[in-house]
Structures are given as structure tokens and as C-alpha cells.
Write a protein that holds these residues in place. Structure first.
Motif, PDB file in Angstrom:
ATOM      1  N   LYS A 206      36.235  -0.685  11.851  1.00 20.41           N
ATOM      2  CA  LYS A 206      35.730  -0.811  13.222  1.00 20.41           C
ATOM      3  C   LYS A 206      34.225  -0.576  13.276  1.00 20.41           C
ATOM      4  O   LYS A 206      33.565  -0.928  14.245  1.00 20.41           O
ATOM      5  N   GLY A 207      33.711   0.104  12.279  1.00 18.51           N
ATOM      6  CA  GLY A 207      32.274   0.358  12.252  1.00 18.51           C
ATOM      7  C   GLY A 207      31.918   1.093  10.979  1.00 18.51           C
ATOM      8  O   GLY A 207      32.748   1.782  10.403  1.00 18.51           O
ATOM      9  N   GLN A 208      30.684   0.917  10.522  1.00 20.76           N
ATOM     10  CA  GLN A 208      30.220   1.707   9.379  1.00 20.76           C
ATOM     11  C   GLN A 208      28.706   1.729   9.351  1.00 20.76           C
ATOM     12  O   GLN A 208      28.047   0.815   9.831  1.00 20.76           O
ATOM     13  N   GLY A 209      28.167   2.806   8.837  1.00 23.12           N
ATOM     14  CA  GLY A 209      26.709   2.936   8.727  1.00 23.12           C
ATOM     15  C   GLY A 209      26.272   4.355   9.002  1.00 23.12           C
ATOM     16  O   GLY A 209      27.088   5.284   8.967  1.00 23.12           O
ATOM     17  N   LYS A 210      24.970   4.490   9.284  1.00 25.18           N
ATOM     18  CA  LYS A 210      24.455   5.812   9.624  1.00 25.18           C
ATOM     19  C   LYS A 210      25.030   6.251  10.962  1.00 25.18           C
ATOM     20  O   LYS A 210      25.117   5.431  11.895  1.00 25.18           O
ATOM     21  N   CYS A 211      25.352   7.525  11.083  1.00 24.88           N
ATOM     22  CA  CYS A 211      25.881   8.028  12.362  1.00 24.88           C
ATOM     23  C   CYS A 211      24.901   7.710  13.495  1.00 24.88           C
ATOM     24  O   CYS A 211      25.300   7.311  14.582  1.00 24.88           O
ATOM     25  N   SER A 212      23.606   7.870  13.207  1.00 21.98           N
ATOM     26  CA  SER A 212      22.597   7.665  14.253  1.00 21.98           C
ATOM     27  C   SER A 212      22.572   6.219  14.728  1.00 21.98           C
ATOM     28  O   SER A 212      22.181   5.935  15.862  1.00 21.98           O
ATOM     29  N   GLU A 213      23.007   5.281  13.898  1.00 21.62           N
ATOM     30  CA  GLU A 213      23.030   3.879  14.319  1.00 21.62           C
ATOM     31  C   GLU A 213      24.366   3.488  14.928  1.00 21.62           C
ATOM     32  O   GLU A 213      24.420   2.838  15.964  1.00 21.62           O
ATOM     33  N   VAL A 214      25.450   3.916  14.291  1.00 22.77           N
ATOM     34  CA  VAL A 214      26.778   3.559  14.804  1.00 22.77           C
ATOM     35  C   VAL A 214      26.979   4.151  16.204  1.00 22.77           C
ATOM     36  O   VAL A 214      27.486   3.485  17.103  1.00 22.77           O
ATOM     37  N   PHE A 215      26.574   5.399  16.383  1.00 16.46           N
ATOM     38  CA  PHE A 215      26.793   6.080  17.672  1.00 16.46           C
ATOM     39  C   PHE A 215      25.528   6.128  18.530  1.00 16.46           C
ATOM     40  O   PHE A 215      25.302   7.074  19.267  1.00 16.46           O
ATOM     41  N   LYS A 216      24.729   5.100  18.416  1.00 12.36           N
ATOM     42  CA  LYS A 216      23.495   5.041  19.201  1.00 12.36           C
ATOM     43  C   LYS A 216      23.812   5.126  20.700  1.00 12.36           C
ATOM     44  O   LYS A 216      24.689   4.416  21.177  1.00 12.36           O
ATOM     45  N   ASN A 217      23.099   5.970  21.414  1.00  9.90           N
ATOM     46  CA  ASN A 217      23.261   6.097  22.877  1.00  9.90           C
ATOM     47  C   ASN A 217      24.667   6.484  23.327  1.00  9.90           C
ATOM     48  O   ASN A 217      25.052   6.198  24.464  1.00  9.90           O
ATOM     49  N   THR A 218      25.449   7.054  22.461  1.00  3.35           N
ATOM     50  CA  THR A 218      26.782   7.469  22.882  1.00  3.35           C
ATOM     51  C   THR A 218      27.246   8.632  21.996  1.00  3.35           C
ATOM     52  O   THR A 218      26.535   9.029  21.094  1.00  3.35           O
ATOM     53  N   THR A 219      28.419   9.148  22.290  1.00  2.00           N
ATOM     54  CA  THR A 219      28.984  10.202  21.436  1.00  2.00           C
ATOM     55  C   THR A 219      30.133   9.585  20.644  1.00  2.00           C
ATOM     56  O   THR A 219      30.718   8.580  21.080  1.00  2.00           O
ATOM     57  N   PRO A 220      30.493  10.176  19.506  1.00  2.00           N
ATOM     58  CA  PRO A 220      31.629   9.638  18.735  1.00  2.00           C
ATOM     59  C   PRO A 220      32.884   9.546  19.584  1.00  2.00           C
ATOM     60  O   PRO A 220      33.642   8.570  19.509  1.00  2.00           O
ATOM     61  N   MET A 221      33.098  10.557  20.443  1.00  2.00           N
ATOM     62  CA  MET A 221      34.295  10.580  21.273  1.00  2.00           C
ATOM     63  C   MET A 221      34.330   9.371  22.206  1.00  2.00           C
ATOM     64  O   MET A 221      35.346   8.681  22.291  1.00  2.00           O
ATOM     65  N   GLU A 222      33.209   9.098  22.886  1.00  2.00           N
ATOM     66  CA  GLU A 222      33.144   7.951  23.807  1.00  2.00           C
ATOM     67  C   GLU A 222      33.290   6.634  23.043  1.00  2.00           C
ATOM     68  O   GLU A 222      33.979   5.716  23.469  1.00  2.00           O
ATOM     69  N   TRP A 223      32.615   6.580  21.928  1.00  2.00           N
ATOM     70  CA  TRP A 223      32.640   5.361  21.094  1.00  2.00           C
ATOM     71  C   TRP A 223      34.070   5.016  20.714  1.00  2.00           C
ATOM     72  O   TRP A 223      34.517   3.880  20.843  1.00  2.00           O
ATOM     73  N   MET A 224      34.807   6.037  20.270  1.00  2.00           N
ATOM     74  CA  MET A 224      36.197   5.834  19.855  1.00  2.00           C
ATOM     75  C   MET A 224      37.061   5.440  21.044  1.00  2.00           C
ATOM     76  O   MET A 224      37.924   4.562  20.935  1.00  2.00           O
ATOM     77  N   ALA A 225      36.849   6.109  22.183  1.00  2.00           N
ATOM     78  CA  ALA A 225      37.662   5.828  23.372  1.00  2.00           C
ATOM     79  C   ALA A 225      37.481   4.381  23.818  1.00  2.00           C
ATOM     80  O   ALA A 225      38.439   3.713  24.212  1.00  2.00           O
ATOM     81  N   ARG A 226      36.262   3.882  23.733  1.00  2.05           N
ATOM     82  CA  ARG A 226      35.979   2.518  24.176  1.00  2.05           C
ATOM     83  C   ARG A 226      36.616   1.467  23.271  1.00  2.05           C
ATOM     84  O   ARG A 226      36.865   0.342  23.695  1.00  2.05           O
ATOM     85  N   ARG A 227      36.865   1.834  22.031  1.00  6.54           N
ATOM     86  CA  ARG A 227      37.401   0.835  21.092  1.00  6.54           C
ATOM     87  C   ARG A 227      38.894   0.988  20.850  1.00  6.54           C
ATOM     88  O   ARG A 227      39.439   0.396  19.938  1.00  6.54           O
ATOM     89  N   ARG A 228      39.544   1.803  21.632  1.00  3.84           N
ATOM     90  CA  ARG A 228      40.972   2.016  21.409  1.00  3.84           C
ATOM     91  C   ARG A 228      41.785   0.791  21.766  1.00  3.84           C
ATOM     92  O   ARG A 228      41.464   0.052  22.660  1.00  3.84           O
TER      93      ARG A 228
END
Ligand SMILES: Nc1ncnc2c1ncn2[C@@H]1O[C@H](COP(=O)(O)OP(=O)(O)OP(=O)(O)O)[C@@H](O)[C@H]1O
Ligand SMILES: [Mg+2]
Length: 228
Positions: A206-228
Motif C-alpha cells: 500500500k505504500g513504502q518509503g521514508k516515513c516523512s514522505e509516506v506520511f506527509k501532512n498526516t499521521t500513520p493512524m489517519e493514513w491507515m484509516a483512509r486506506r482501509r
């Protein structure tokens, strides 16, 4: 890499790069295929398609440079073996289990246990430890192997904050020495603090790379919730 236990693949076309010297989290929901991916990488299960290369080489050719710690509940410790024995297994590698153990090897294993603050338990049967204590012993074994790549399946599962701290400090130290750390992780709250790279899988990547790029402008929790 595509992998299946029965007929239907549980992971599809997983194509990931792990960056040398990074500390990378593999995240995804239960059943996403994280452990299966590691089993495929370690040659414990044959993929339907795909291969894994470490520095361009096959796992069998570099196995002593790679330390793997499976998910705790998947290991059966019914046979009688002490904590110190488990840690010494890290060194056996090619030598086989029945070679004579030298004093030096014992000292190194004991030292690895001390680094994980588990030396008091050296002579205890591994089955008679708590989950968190077992986890520390597995990391001591990985330390003892002196590998260049550390692959660990949920080493922080079920451990208390103190043990978590000891384990993460050790990973940071490995990284300072140029080692590569790949960890299946499930705590979205600590993800950014602990890891610099991330691979998100849920049957597919679903995604890969630097945390700072993958989760740009969001939190991991929000990012995951949006892609469920
Ligand atoms: N031995 C097995 N036989 C058949 N199916 C299996 C086996 N092991 C795992 N599976 C299935 O493969 C899928 C992926 O499992 P896997 O253990 O890789 O997930 P995971 O991402 O590691 O999950 P968790 O977060 O719970 O550890 C799941 O649907 C699981 O039920
Ligand atoms: Mg798993």
C-alpha cells in the motif's frame, strides 16, 4: 513475490526494497501477510513467484549475515534448552549444533545476554520465561550472531515499556554501526519515533518509503484509516 499456503495467494506481487542502514517498519492489519512475507524472504516458505536478494545474493549464500527473529507464538520450545543455549545458537550458524562449545563462545553469549539485561536467567529453561523475557533472549541471540541485517517479527508485542525501551535502544545502536533493521510493528503511535522507513502491506503493497514522505501532512493512524 506472491505467496500462498493453500491455493489462494495471501500476498500478491509484493515488490519492496529495504534500504541498507535504515530502520524499517513493516505495518499492516492482522492477516495482512507480514509474517508470510518474512517467511518468504528467509526461504522458510517457497513463494509462488518471485525471489529475494540480499546485496544481490541469495539468502543461502549470506545466511550468517542475517539474523531473523520469528513471531514469538510461532516458536515451540517444548524441547529442553536453556537461555544460554538459545543465545549460543546464534553463533552455531554453519558449525552445526554438535560442535564443542568454547569458553569464548560462552562468554560472548553471556555478554549478549547482559546487554539485554537477561544474564540472571542464563541457566533457566527458555520455556519458563515470560513473553517479554523471551523476546529479550531472542534479541540477545541476534546480537550474538553479529549479523548485518536484523529481521524481527513483532519484537515489541506484549513487552512492557521498559523492555520496549531496551530493545529500541539496541536497534538504534545497531543502526549506528551501519546495520539494517527490519521490524514488523503494530503501534501507530510510536511508528514515527522509532522508524525512519516504512512498508505498508495489506495483501499488496500500500505504500513504502521514508516515513516523512509516506506520511506527509498526516499521521500513520489517519493514513491507515483512509486506506482501509
Ligand atoms: N500456516 C498457514 N496455513 C494457512 N494459512 C495461513 C497460515 N499462516 C498464515 N495463514 C494465512 O495467511 C494470511 C497472512 O498471515 P500472516 O501470518 O502473514 O499475517 P500477519 O500480517 O503476520 O498477521 P498478524 O498481524 O496477525 O501477525 C492470513 O490470512 C492467515 O490466516
Ligand atoms: Mg504476523
Amino acid at each position: 513475490m506472491t505467496m500462498a499456503y493453500v491455493d489462494t495467494p495471501v500476498i500478491w506481487d509484493i515488490d519492496v526494497d529495504f534500504i541498507e542502514g535504515s530502520i524499517t517498519a513493516i505495518i499492516g492489519p492482522n492477516g495482512a501477510g507480514k509474517s508470510t512475507l518474512l517467511k518468504g524472504m528467509m526461504g522458510l516458505m517457497k513463494p509462488l513467484t518471485g525471489t529475494t536478494r540480499f546485496w544481490g545474493k541469495r539468502y543461502e549464500d549470506v545466511r550468517e549475515k542475517i539474523a531473523y527473529v520469528p513471531q514469538t507464538e510461532s516458536v515451540n520450545w517444548d524441547f529442553p534448552i536453556t537461555v544460554l543455549d538459545v543465545v549460543m545458537m546464534g553463533q552455531y550458524g554453519n558449525k552445526g549444533v554438535f560442535h564443542r562449545i568454547s569458553k569464548k563462545e560462552k562468554e560472548m553469549a553471556y555478554d549478549a545476554l547482559t546487554q539485554m539485561k537477561m544474564e540472571k536467567f542464563a541457566d533457566r529453561h527458555i520455556a519458563d520465561l515470560s513473553g517479554g523475557q523471551k523476546q529479550r533472549v531472542f534479541i540477545a541471540r541476534a546480537i550474538n550472531q553479529n549479523a548485518d541485517i536484523y529481521i524481527m517479527d513483532e519484537p515489541l508485542a506484549g513487552v512492557d515499556k521498559n523492555t520496549e525501551h531496551i530493545i529500541m535502544e539496541k536497534f538504534k545502536e545497531f543502526q549506528k554501526h551501519g546495520k539494517t533493521i527490519i521490524v514488523v510493528h503494530h503501534d501507530m503511535n510510536t511508528l514515527i519515533d522509532y522508524f525512519d522507513h516504512v512498508v505498508v502491506i495489506d495483501k499488496v503493497v500500500k505504500g513504502q518509503g521514508k516515513c516523512s514522505e509516506v506520511f506527509k501532512n498526516t499521521t500513520p493512524m489517519e493514513w491507515m484509516a483512509r486506506r482501509r
